[in-house]
Write a protein that holds these residues in place. Sequence first.
Motif, PDB file in Angstrom:
ATOM      1  N   UNK A  47       0.812  -1.226   0.000  1.00  0.00           N
ATOM      2  CA  UNK A  47       0.000   0.000   0.000  1.00  0.00           C
ATOM      3  C   UNK A  47       0.848   1.280   0.000  1.00  0.00           C
ATOM      4  N   UNK A  48       1.825   1.315  -0.906  1.00  0.00           N
ATOM      5  CA  UNK A  48       2.705   2.479  -1.014  1.00  0.00           C
ATOM      6  C   UNK A  48       2.227   3.334  -2.201  1.00  0.00           C
ATOM      7  N   UNK A  49       1.672   4.504  -1.864  1.00  0.00           N
ATOM      8  CA  UNK A  49       1.003   5.336  -2.857  1.00  0.00           C
ATOM      9  C   UNK A  49       1.854   5.739  -4.036  1.00  0.00           C
ATOM     10  N   UNK A  50       3.101   6.085  -3.779  1.00  0.00           N
ATOM     11  CA  UNK A  50       3.980   6.525  -4.867  1.00  0.00           C
ATOM     12  C   UNK A  50       4.240   5.400  -5.869  1.00  0.00           C
ATOM     13  N   UNK A  51       4.261   4.160  -5.383  1.00  0.00           N
ATOM     14  CA  UNK A  51       4.452   3.023  -6.285  1.00  0.00           C
ATOM     15  C   UNK A  51       3.191   2.763  -7.113  1.00  0.00           C
ATOM     16  N   UNK A  52       2.023   3.031  -6.524  1.00  0.00           N
ATOM     17  CA  UNK A  52       0.769   2.923  -7.291  1.00  0.00           C
ATOM     18  C   UNK A  52       0.779   3.926  -8.435  1.00  0.00           C
ATOM     19  N   UNK A  53       1.216   5.143  -8.136  1.00  0.00           N
ATOM     20  CA  UNK A  53       1.331   6.169  -9.176  1.00  0.00           C
ATOM     21  C   UNK A  53       2.296   5.730 -10.270  1.00  0.00           C
ATOM     22  N   UNK A  54       3.438   5.199  -9.871  1.00  0.00           N
ATOM     23  CA  UNK A  54       4.467   4.813 -10.831  1.00  0.00           C
ATOM     24  C   UNK A  54       3.975   3.674 -11.729  1.00  0.00           C
ATOM     25  N   UNK A  55       3.338   2.656 -11.111  1.00  0.00           N
ATOM     26  CA  UNK A  55       2.834   1.554 -11.931  1.00  0.00           C
ATOM     27  C   UNK A  55       1.680   2.036 -12.815  1.00  0.00           C
ATOM     28  N   UNK A  56       0.859   2.935 -12.297  1.00  0.00           N
ATOM     29  CA  UNK A  56      -0.210   3.517 -13.113  1.00  0.00           C
ATOM     30  C   UNK A  56       0.339   4.206 -14.349  1.00  0.00           C
TER      31      UNK A  56
END
Length: 249
Positions: A64-73
Amino acid sequence: MAYDLKREDEVKEYIENLGIEYRFGCYKEKKPEVCHLLGDYLEAIKKDFEKAAKVFKSNCLDYNFGKSCLKYGNYALVGRGNIKGSPSEALPYFEKGCELNDPTACLHAGMILTATGPGINVKRDVPKGYNYLKKSCDQKDDMACHYLSGMYLTGVPKNVSDFNPHNPEKNKNIDYLIKPDKKQAFQFALKGCEYGNMYACANVSVMYKKGDGVEKNEEESKKYFTIAQNLQKAHETTKEIKFQQGLEK
């Protein structure tokens, strides 16, 4: 150990040890921040976008690391790292990143949900997209505030095909999801400017000059025009520094 970064062999050793350190911190110690750094390392140093994508995706979903969600998005949006690229693939990761309070993820989710045109394979949902953009703006994302200002400036029509940018009178009779509201447009432009968006500052200047959404004020118009110019110069200087970085010995 101190490395002499002027020596090629020591630079290579330093980089390899950095990768080992990040892998240990991610896989053994299970630290989300270090997993994100590992993804950045695989992307920027190793140029292994497929492995980087896997790390970002896992760090998003498992930790649940938000910056990684952004990066994968972002990877899913453009099709990087051997991923099929499309807005529908990217949206769930931007939404999760937004839920985890990453303002840029909120911005991207909001823009996808309110966008129209070719290549957008996501059902338009302006109220939901608006909420994402508002959350991003509230977290001081200058582009989200600027985008919201634009939505209020022209309005968001229920049926995009009904809107004619060259016929304002006709547009008064169409159905809007968000009605034009110059006062709201001004407030969001002002916020965007305060957070450093030069385009928002330019719009504030024009709105003060015309009296759109705010009382006419020539002095304030000049003030924000100067702010916009200074931000543009700072942006150009930053680009020049980045371009020249490492060229001078």
